[in-house]
Design a protein around this motif. Structure first.
Motif, PDB file in Angstrom:
ATOM      1  N   PRO A   1      13.944 -18.547   3.453  1.00  0.00           N
ATOM      2  CA  PRO A   1      13.559 -19.725   2.693  1.00  0.00           C
ATOM      3  C   PRO A   1      14.556 -20.202   1.635  1.00  0.00           C
ATOM      4  O   PRO A   1      14.224 -21.114   0.870  1.00  0.00           O
ATOM      5  N   THR A   2      15.729 -19.608   1.522  1.00  0.00           N
ATOM      6  CA  THR A   2      16.877 -20.187   0.812  1.00  0.00           C
ATOM      7  C   THR A   2      16.779 -20.125  -0.706  1.00  0.00           C
ATOM      8  O   THR A   2      17.782 -19.919  -1.384  1.00  0.00           O
ATOM      9  N   ALA A   3      15.580 -20.320  -1.242  1.00  0.00           N
ATOM     10  CA  ALA A   3      15.399 -20.436  -2.691  1.00  0.00           C
ATOM     11  C   ALA A   3      14.500 -19.325  -3.207  1.00  0.00           C
ATOM     12  O   ALA A   3      13.724 -18.717  -2.461  1.00  0.00           O
ATOM     13  N   GLY A   4      14.610 -19.080  -4.514  1.00  0.00           N
ATOM     14  CA  GLY A   4      13.732 -18.086  -5.103  1.00  0.00           C
ATOM     15  C   GLY A   4      14.012 -17.870  -6.577  1.00  0.00           C
ATOM     16  O   GLY A   4      14.888 -18.505  -7.165  1.00  0.00           O
ATOM     17  N   HIS A   5      13.247 -16.953  -7.157  1.00  0.00           N
ATOM     18  CA  HIS A   5      13.436 -16.559  -8.541  1.00  0.00           C
ATOM     19  C   HIS A   5      14.002 -15.131  -8.585  1.00  0.00           C
ATOM     20  O   HIS A   5      13.626 -14.286  -7.760  1.00  0.00           O
ATOM     21  N   VAL A   6      14.885 -14.885  -9.532  1.00  0.00           N
ATOM     22  CA  VAL A   6      15.481 -13.567  -9.701  1.00  0.00           C
ATOM     23  C   VAL A   6      14.561 -12.728 -10.576  1.00  0.00           C
ATOM     24  O   VAL A   6      14.232 -13.118 -11.703  1.00  0.00           O
ATOM     25  N   LEU A   7      14.152 -11.572 -10.050  1.00  0.00           N
ATOM     26  CA  LEU A   7      13.292 -10.648 -10.788  1.00  0.00           C
ATOM     27  C   LEU A   7      14.018  -9.326 -10.992  1.00  0.00           C
ATOM     28  O   LEU A   7      14.742  -8.864 -10.106  1.00  0.00           O
ATOM     29  N   THR A   8      13.811  -8.700 -12.149  1.00  0.00           N
ATOM     30  CA  THR A   8      14.344  -7.350 -12.328  1.00  0.00           C
ATOM     31  C   THR A   8      13.588  -6.412 -11.387  1.00  0.00           C
ATOM     32  O   THR A   8      12.382  -6.551 -11.163  1.00  0.00           O
ATOM     33  N   HIS A   9      14.330  -5.440 -10.842  1.00  0.00           N
ATOM     34  CA  HIS A   9      13.754  -4.585  -9.800  1.00  0.00           C
ATOM     35  C   HIS A   9      14.602  -3.325  -9.673  1.00  0.00           C
ATOM     36  O   HIS A   9      15.786  -3.404  -9.335  1.00  0.00           O
ATOM     37  N   GLN A  10      14.007  -2.194  -9.985  1.00  0.00           N
ATOM     38  CA  GLN A  10      14.654  -0.887  -9.788  1.00  0.00           C
ATOM     39  C   GLN A  10      16.063  -0.832 -10.382  1.00  0.00           C
ATOM     40  O   GLN A  10      17.004  -0.359  -9.760  1.00  0.00           O
ATOM     41  N   GLY A  11      16.188  -1.346 -11.598  1.00  0.00           N
ATOM     42  CA  GLY A  11      17.463  -1.271 -12.304  1.00  0.00           C
ATOM     43  C   GLY A  11      18.429  -2.404 -12.023  1.00  0.00           C
ATOM     44  O   GLY A  11      19.422  -2.559 -12.732  1.00  0.00           O
ATOM     45  N   THR A  12      18.155  -3.168 -10.980  1.00  0.00           N
ATOM     46  CA  THR A  12      18.962  -4.377 -10.735  1.00  0.00           C
ATOM     47  C   THR A  12      17.990  -5.540 -10.513  1.00  0.00           C
ATOM     48  O   THR A  12      17.166  -5.812 -11.372  1.00  0.00           O
ATOM     49  N   TYR A  13      18.096  -6.207  -9.362  1.00  0.00           N
ATOM     50  CA  TYR A  13      17.309  -7.420  -9.175  1.00  0.00           C
ATOM     51  C   TYR A  13      16.865  -7.550  -7.725  1.00  0.00           C
ATOM     52  O   TYR A  13      17.387  -6.892  -6.821  1.00  0.00           O
ATOM     53  N   ARG A  14      15.910  -8.440  -7.530  1.00  0.00           N
ATOM     54  CA  ARG A  14      15.536  -8.877  -6.184  1.00  0.00           C
ATOM     55  C   ARG A  14      15.194 -10.353  -6.261  1.00  0.00           C
ATOM     56  O   ARG A  14      15.030 -10.920  -7.358  1.00  0.00           O
ATOM     57  N   LEU A  15      15.095 -10.982  -5.094  1.00  0.00           N
ATOM     58  CA  LEU A  15      14.746 -12.395  -5.020  1.00  0.00           C
ATOM     59  C   LEU A  15      13.296 -12.534  -4.590  1.00  0.00           C
ATOM     60  O   LEU A  15      12.889 -11.968  -3.567  1.00  0.00           O
ATOM     61  N   ALA A  16      12.519 -13.264  -5.373  1.00  0.00           N
ATOM     62  CA  ALA A  16      11.153 -13.608  -4.986  1.00  0.00           C
ATOM     63  C   ALA A  16      11.206 -14.992  -4.334  1.00  0.00           C
ATOM     64  O   ALA A  16      11.420 -15.997  -5.034  1.00  0.00           O
ATOM     65  N   PRO A  17      11.084 -15.083  -3.021  1.00  0.00           N
ATOM     66  CA  PRO A  17      11.305 -16.356  -2.334  1.00  0.00           C
ATOM     67  C   PRO A  17      10.338 -17.456  -2.777  1.00  0.00           C
ATOM     68  O   PRO A  17       9.178 -17.198  -3.086  1.00  0.00           O
ATOM     69  N   VAL A  18      10.866 -18.662  -2.821  1.00  0.00           N
ATOM     70  CA  VAL A  18      10.055 -19.858  -3.082  1.00  0.00           C
ATOM     71  C   VAL A  18      10.213 -20.749  -1.856  1.00  0.00           C
ATOM     72  O   VAL A  18      11.282 -21.335  -1.634  1.00  0.00           O
ATOM     73  N   PRO A  19       9.198 -20.857  -1.029  1.00  0.00           N
ATOM     74  CA  PRO A  19       9.313 -21.690   0.184  1.00  0.00           C
ATOM     75  C   PRO A  19       9.561 -23.147  -0.163  1.00  0.00           C
ATOM     76  O   PRO A  19       9.233 -23.613  -1.260  1.00  0.00           O
ATOM     77  N   ALA A  20      10.137 -23.855   0.779  1.00  0.00           N
ATOM     78  CA  ALA A  20      10.324 -25.296   0.607  1.00  0.00           C
ATOM     79  C   ALA A  20       8.987 -25.982   0.486  1.00  0.00           C
ATOM     80  O   ALA A  20       7.941 -25.486   0.950  1.00  0.00           O
ATOM     81  N   ASP A  21       8.999 -27.147  -0.170  1.00  0.00           N
ATOM     82  CA  ASP A  21       7.772 -27.924  -0.326  1.00  0.00           C
ATOM     83  C   ASP A  21       7.243 -28.339   1.046  1.00  0.00           C
ATOM     84  O   ASP A  21       8.015 -28.626   1.966  1.00  0.00           O
ATOM     85  N   ALA A  22       5.939 -28.388   1.168  1.00  0.00           N
ATOM     86  CA  ALA A  22       5.310 -28.870   2.396  1.00  0.00           C
ATOM     87  C   ALA A  22       5.511 -30.376   2.503  1.00  0.00           C
ATOM     88  O   ALA A  22       5.487 -31.095   1.499  1.00  0.00           O
ATOM     89  N   HIS A  23       5.733 -30.841   3.720  1.00  0.00           N
ATOM     90  CA  HIS A  23       5.950 -32.283   3.949  1.00  0.00           C
ATOM     91  C   HIS A  23       4.829 -32.839   4.804  1.00  0.00           C
ATOM     92  O   HIS A  23       4.276 -32.142   5.624  1.00  0.00           O
TER      93      HIS A  23
END
Length: 304
Positions: A282-304
């Protein structure tokens, strides 16, 4: 000729950032071998340990998913395109980029950005898979694809390549995708200080050097919301978990890692929407702290 699979060009995925809609203009998925070549330290064992990467960003065997696409948006009437992909009919050493024949321009037009109505083309850096649609072939000549646009990149970036001892493949890319834009008087070089620089209200370039010396990320702010387009400071979400992983083509690997760590630290646990220039859907997301570094929490594209 390398032909990409056709998709419905009217279905350009998009995300809402305040009052702005950011469209992803797809060009082509990159072959499975790309990840192992580009990010050699992202071994299958390392990748498979990050459960959150599957299934969108990697498969069960640890093969990374990567795409080539651009982002387009309209800000206060200014039609903006960020990076221009690989391009059609370009002679490239990389087989995945060579002599493509995609419907990229049709997708761009369907999203509301006909080439002759684009006002600004921002180039995060001058690599072949980010500047290819700068030009298209017309009557045997490479001419600017976006004739009324200003093309913009950092002065540091252009001056670095001007003094670089290029191999033939890179010389070819400049001949067909950069120099015609310069000769048409459409390329603007911008000084980008360490704090970044505003192009317009709500549109800012942030220096993220290392992959190339003048690499920039693009920051979009509207209605109290914020998004950041990564360019190649971050190629793949696995680099959130392992920021030390760099690309085989980084000009300065240490600086690239430092830029990535600084950027991720500024993004972590904020509501900034991160749009990855090579991130598979899904290309986009928010950066979250995770196990000492980070992970991406995906944000799906808007529905059309």
């Amino acid at each position: 000729m390398n032909t990409a699979p056709a998709t419905d060009p009217t279905a350009a995925p998009s995300w809402t950032v305040g009052d702005v809609t950011v469209h992803r203009i797809d060009e082509v998925p990159l072959p499975p071998a790309t990840g192992a070549w580009l990010l050699p330290d992202a071994t299958p064992d390392l990748v498979t340990r990050q459960d959150w990467l599957r299934p969108q960003f990697a498969d069960d065997s640890g093969i990374l998913h990567l795409d080539s696409h651009s982002f387009a948006f309209t800000l206060d009437g200014l039609r903006v395109l960020v990076d221009t992909g690989i391009g059609n009919g370009k002679q490239r050493a990389n087989p995945a980029w060579h002599d493509l024949d995609t419907d990229y321009l049709q997708r761009l037009t369907a999203a509301g950005f006909p080439p002759d109505e684009v006002d600004l083309v921002i180039l995060t850096h001058l690599h072949a898979d980010h500047a290819g649609w700068n030009t298209q072939k017309v009557e045997g000549e490479w001419v600017p694809t976006f004739p009324r646009a200003r093309y913009l990149t950092s002065r540091t970036e252009r001056e670095f390549w001007a003094g670089y001892d290029m191999e033939e493949a890179r010389e070819q890319m400049f001949r067909d995708s950069v120099i015609p834009v310069e000769e048409a008087g459409l390329l603007d070089l911008l000084d980008v200080p360490a704090a970044g620089v505003d192009l317009a209200p709500g549109l800012r370039l942030l220096p993220t050097p290392g992959h190339t010396p003048g690499h920039v990320a693009v920051v979009l702010t509207s209605g109290g919301r914020r998004a950041l387009i990564t360019g190649d400071c971050i190629h793949h979400p696995v680099q959130l978990a392992h920021p030390a992983i760099g690309a085989c083509v980084d000009i300065d690997p240490q600086q690239s890692e430092a830029s990535r760590r600084t950027l991720l630290g500024s993004l972590a646990d904020t509501d900034t929407l991160v749009l990855g220039t090579h991130f598979a859907p899904p290309t986009a997301g928010h950066v979250l702290t995770h196990q000492g570094t980070y992970r991406l929490a995906p944000v799906p594209a808007d529905a059309h």
